[in-house]
Design an enzyme around this catalytic site. Sequence first.
Site, mmCIF file in Angstrom:
data_model
loop_
_atom_site.group_PDB
_atom_site.id
_atom_site.type_symbol
_atom_site.label_atom_id
_atom_site.label_comp_id
_atom_site.label_asym_id
_atom_site.label_seq_id
_atom_site.Cartn_x
_atom_site.Cartn_y
_atom_site.Cartn_z
ATOM 1 N N HIS A 205 47.509 -23.853 -47.971
ATOM 2 C CA HIS A 205 46.735 -25.096 -47.824
ATOM 3 C C HIS A 205 47.301 -26.251 -48.630
ATOM 4 O O HIS A 205 46.851 -27.381 -48.500
ATOM 5 C CB HIS A 205 45.282 -24.870 -48.266
ATOM 6 C CG HIS A 205 45.115 -24.814 -49.758
ATOM 7 N ND1 HIS A 205 45.413 -23.694 -50.494
ATOM 8 C CD2 HIS A 205 44.713 -25.749 -50.657
ATOM 9 C CE1 HIS A 205 45.181 -23.933 -51.774
ATOM 10 N NE2 HIS A 205 44.767 -25.169 -51.912
HETATM 11 C C1 UD1 Z 1 41.778 -29.548 -52.786
HETATM 12 C C2 UD1 Z 1 42.548 -29.787 -54.088
HETATM 13 C C3 UD1 Z 1 43.513 -28.626 -54.308
HETATM 14 C C4 UD1 Z 1 42.786 -27.293 -54.279
HETATM 15 C C5 UD1 Z 1 41.959 -27.165 -53.006
HETATM 16 C C6 UD1 Z 1 41.119 -25.919 -53.082
HETATM 17 C C7 UD1 Z 1 43.077 -32.094 -54.756
HETATM 18 C C8 UD1 Z 1 44.132 -33.097 -54.830
HETATM 19 N N1 UD1 Z 1 43.336 -31.005 -54.010
HETATM 20 O O1 UD1 Z 1 42.709 -29.516 -51.728
HETATM 21 O O2 UD1 Z 1 44.132 -28.776 -55.572
HETATM 22 O O3 UD1 Z 1 43.747 -26.269 -54.309
HETATM 23 O O4 UD1 Z 1 41.084 -28.303 -52.885
HETATM 24 O O5 UD1 Z 1 40.834 -25.434 -51.811
HETATM 25 O O6 UD1 Z 1 42.042 -32.266 -55.333
HETATM 26 N N2 UD1 Z 1 38.194 -30.387 -45.250
HETATM 27 C C9 UD1 Z 1 37.188 -29.857 -44.483
HETATM 28 N N3 UD1 Z 1 36.057 -29.429 -45.097
HETATM 29 C C10 UD1 Z 1 35.880 -29.533 -46.438
HETATM 30 C C11 UD1 Z 1 36.897 -30.080 -47.217
HETATM 31 C C12 UD1 Z 1 38.057 -30.501 -46.598
HETATM 32 O O7 UD1 Z 1 37.302 -29.757 -43.256
HETATM 33 O O8 UD1 Z 1 34.819 -29.104 -46.934
HETATM 34 C C13 UD1 Z 1 39.461 -30.820 -44.596
HETATM 35 C C14 UD1 Z 1 39.487 -32.320 -44.331
HETATM 36 O O9 UD1 Z 1 40.208 -32.516 -43.144
HETATM 37 C C15 UD1 Z 1 40.300 -32.835 -45.512
HETATM 38 C C16 UD1 Z 1 41.274 -31.704 -45.789
HETATM 39 O O10 UD1 Z 1 40.537 -30.520 -45.491
HETATM 40 O O11 UD1 Z 1 40.971 -34.027 -45.218
HETATM 41 C C17 UD1 Z 1 41.776 -31.662 -47.214
HETATM 42 O O12 UD1 Z 1 40.695 -31.619 -48.141
HETATM 43 P P1 UD1 Z 1 40.901 -32.106 -49.673
HETATM 44 O O13 UD1 Z 1 39.671 -31.822 -50.478
HETATM 45 O O14 UD1 Z 1 41.376 -33.506 -49.677
HETATM 46 O O15 UD1 Z 1 42.092 -31.249 -50.166
HETATM 47 P P2 UD1 Z 1 42.275 -29.678 -50.220
HETATM 48 O O16 UD1 Z 1 43.472 -29.309 -49.442
HETATM 49 O O17 UD1 Z 1 40.999 -28.990 -49.940
HETATM 50 N N1 UDP Z 2 38.973 -17.665 -51.492
HETATM 51 C C1 UDP Z 2 37.853 -17.265 -50.763
HETATM 52 N N2 UDP Z 2 37.957 -17.190 -49.401
HETATM 53 C C2 UDP Z 2 39.103 -17.474 -48.729
HETATM 54 C C3 UDP Z 2 40.238 -17.871 -49.488
HETATM 55 C C4 UDP Z 2 40.129 -17.965 -50.854
HETATM 56 O O1 UDP Z 2 36.802 -16.981 -51.348
HETATM 57 O O2 UDP Z 2 39.124 -17.374 -47.499
HETATM 58 C C5 UDP Z 2 38.854 -17.788 -52.946
HETATM 59 C C6 UDP Z 2 39.847 -16.945 -53.729
HETATM 60 O O3 UDP Z 2 39.280 -15.681 -54.035
HETATM 61 C C7 UDP Z 2 40.112 -17.794 -54.961
HETATM 62 C C8 UDP Z 2 39.861 -19.206 -54.515
HETATM 63 O O4 UDP Z 2 39.180 -19.128 -53.276
HETATM 64 O O5 UDP Z 2 39.182 -17.479 -55.992
HETATM 65 C C9 UDP Z 2 41.165 -19.956 -54.349
HETATM 66 O O6 UDP Z 2 40.904 -21.204 -53.759
HETATM 67 P P1 UDP Z 2 42.021 -22.094 -53.074
HETATM 68 O O7 UDP Z 2 43.153 -21.252 -52.658
HETATM 69 O O8 UDP Z 2 41.314 -22.899 -52.046
HETATM 70 O O9 UDP Z 2 42.413 -23.108 -54.243
HETATM 71 P P2 UDP Z 2 43.460 -23.079 -55.454
HETATM 72 O O10 UDP Z 2 43.188 -21.892 -56.281
HETATM 73 O O11 UDP Z 2 44.830 -23.109 -54.856
HETATM 74 O O12 UDP Z 2 43.187 -24.363 -56.152
#
Ligand code: UD1
Ligand code: UDP
Length: 358
Positions: A205
Site C-alpha cells: 500500500h
Molecule cells: C496512511 C499513512 C501510511 C500508513 C497507512 C496505514 C500517511 C502519509 N500515510 O497511508 O504511513 O502506512 O496509512 O494503512 O499518513 N482510502 C479509503 N478508505 C480509507 C482511507 C483511505 O478508501 O478509510 C483510500 C483513499 O482513496 C485514499 C487512499 O486510500 O486516497 C490513501 O489513503 P491515505 O490515508 O492518504 O494513505 P494510506 O495509504 O492509507
Molecule cells: N492489518 C490488518 N488487516 C489487514 C492488513 C493489516 O489488521 O488486512 C494490520 C496488521 O496486523 C498490522 C497493521 O494492520 O498490525 C499494519 O497496517 P498497515 O500495513 O496498513 O500500515 P503500516 O504498518 O505500514 O503503517
Amino acid sequence: MQKICITLGTRPEIIKLSPVIREFSRKEIDFFIVHSGQHYSANLDSLFFEELNLPKPKYNLQVGSGTHSYQTSNILSKIEPILIDEKPDVMVVQGDTNTVLSGALAASKLNINVSHVEAGLRSFDRKMPEEINRILTDHISDILFCPTEDSKINVLKEGIDQHKIFVTGNTVVDALYQNKQFSSKSKILEKLKVIEKGFFLSTIHRQENVVNKVRFKKIMNSLNSVSTYFDKKLIFPSHPRTKKLVNELNIDTSNIDIIEPLGYLDFLHLCSKAKLVFTDSGGIQEEACILQVPCITLRDSTERPETIDVGSNILSNISSEEIINNAKSFLSKNKRWTNPFGDGKSSEKIVEIISSQL
Ligand code: UD1
Ligand code: UDP
C-alpha cells in the site's frame, strides 16, 4: 489530575495504541481520544475499535482522504480548538502518519507535552512522506518512546536530548500478545481454503509502490510469477488504494487471491500460518518477525533494520528473479530468530513514564 489526549487516525495507530489505551483505562487516568478520520472505511477503522474493544473517540475530525497538505492542515486547524477547550496535559501520538505530525504540532504550539510512541525510526529516505513525519514529530516531542536501542541512537545522532528518550520496546508486541486468542478464534484458513504453510501472504500500500503505476504493475506481475513458481496461492488483503489500482490496470492476478482488508485477529492468524510474507508495510515486517514467519520487504529501505539484523526480513527489489532467489534462500533453511521489539510490556512502561514525568 492529569488529562491525556490520544490522537490517532489510521489502522496501525488504532492497533498499536490499543494496549496504551487499555493501560490508561486500567490505571484510571483521565484520557480522551481524537480520531482524525484519515482512515474512515469500516474495514480500516471501526472494525478495529470493535474487535479491540476500545472506547469510542470523543471527537472525530473527519478529514478523510486528500493530499498530504490537505490532510495535515485540516487536522491541525480542526484539532486546535479541541485542545484549547479540553486543555490536556499530554498529547500521545504513535508512528509516522500525517495524523501523527498534525496532532503533535498542534499540541506543541499550545505548549502541551508531546509524547511520541514508536519514536526514532528512520529509513533515511526523505522521499517517503512517513520519514518527514517521523523526523518532525521526534523533534517537537517532549518524550520519545523508542522501541529499540537502534532507534534511540538515531535520535541521539540528530541532537535530541537524551533525557527525553526512553527505550520501551514496541507496543506492536503488546497488541499481539493481548490478542493471542487469534489462533483459536479465527476461521480464516478454512474460509480462504488454505492450509498451514501452504500459501503466501502479501500486502502492498505504500506510496512509493502504488503511485507509479508501472512499478505497481511490475510488483503484482512478479508476485503472480513467484506464486506460480512455488505453486503456492498468494493471499492479498488489499488496502483500498491498492484495490483501486488493481481494478484500473490490466494485471495478471491468476494466482493471487485479492481479498478485502481483514480484521486484526484474522490477519494475525493468516500471517502466523503463511509460508512467507511479501509486504511493504511497517507493522507487518514487525509482526512477521514476532510470529517467526520469514518476510520479504519490497522496498529499497526499511526503518525496521532490527528485522534484517535478526534475519527475519530481507529487502528485495521487485523483479520476480530476485524475489524468487530471496524466497529460496529463506525456504532452504529452517531459521528462527529473537524478537527485537520487546516483551509485550511496552505500554505499561510508556504509561508509567508519562505519569511520572508530570
Ligand atoms: C496512511 C499513512 C501510511 C500508513 C497507512 C496505514 C500517511 C502519509 N500515510 O497511508 O504511513 O502506512 O496509512 O494503512 O499518513 N482510502 C479509503 N478508505 C480509507 C482511507 C483511505 O478508501 O478509510 C483510500 C483513499 O482513496 C485514499 C487512499 O486510500 O486516497 C490513501 O489513503 P491515505 O490515508 O492518504 O494513505 P494510506 O495509504 O492509507
Ligand atoms: N492489518 C490488518 N488487516 C489487514 C492488513 C493489516 O489488521 O488486512 C494490520 C496488521 O496486523 C498490522 C497493521 O494492520 O498490525 C499494519 O497496517 P498497515 O500495513 O496498513 O500500515 P503500516 O504498518 O505500514 O503503517
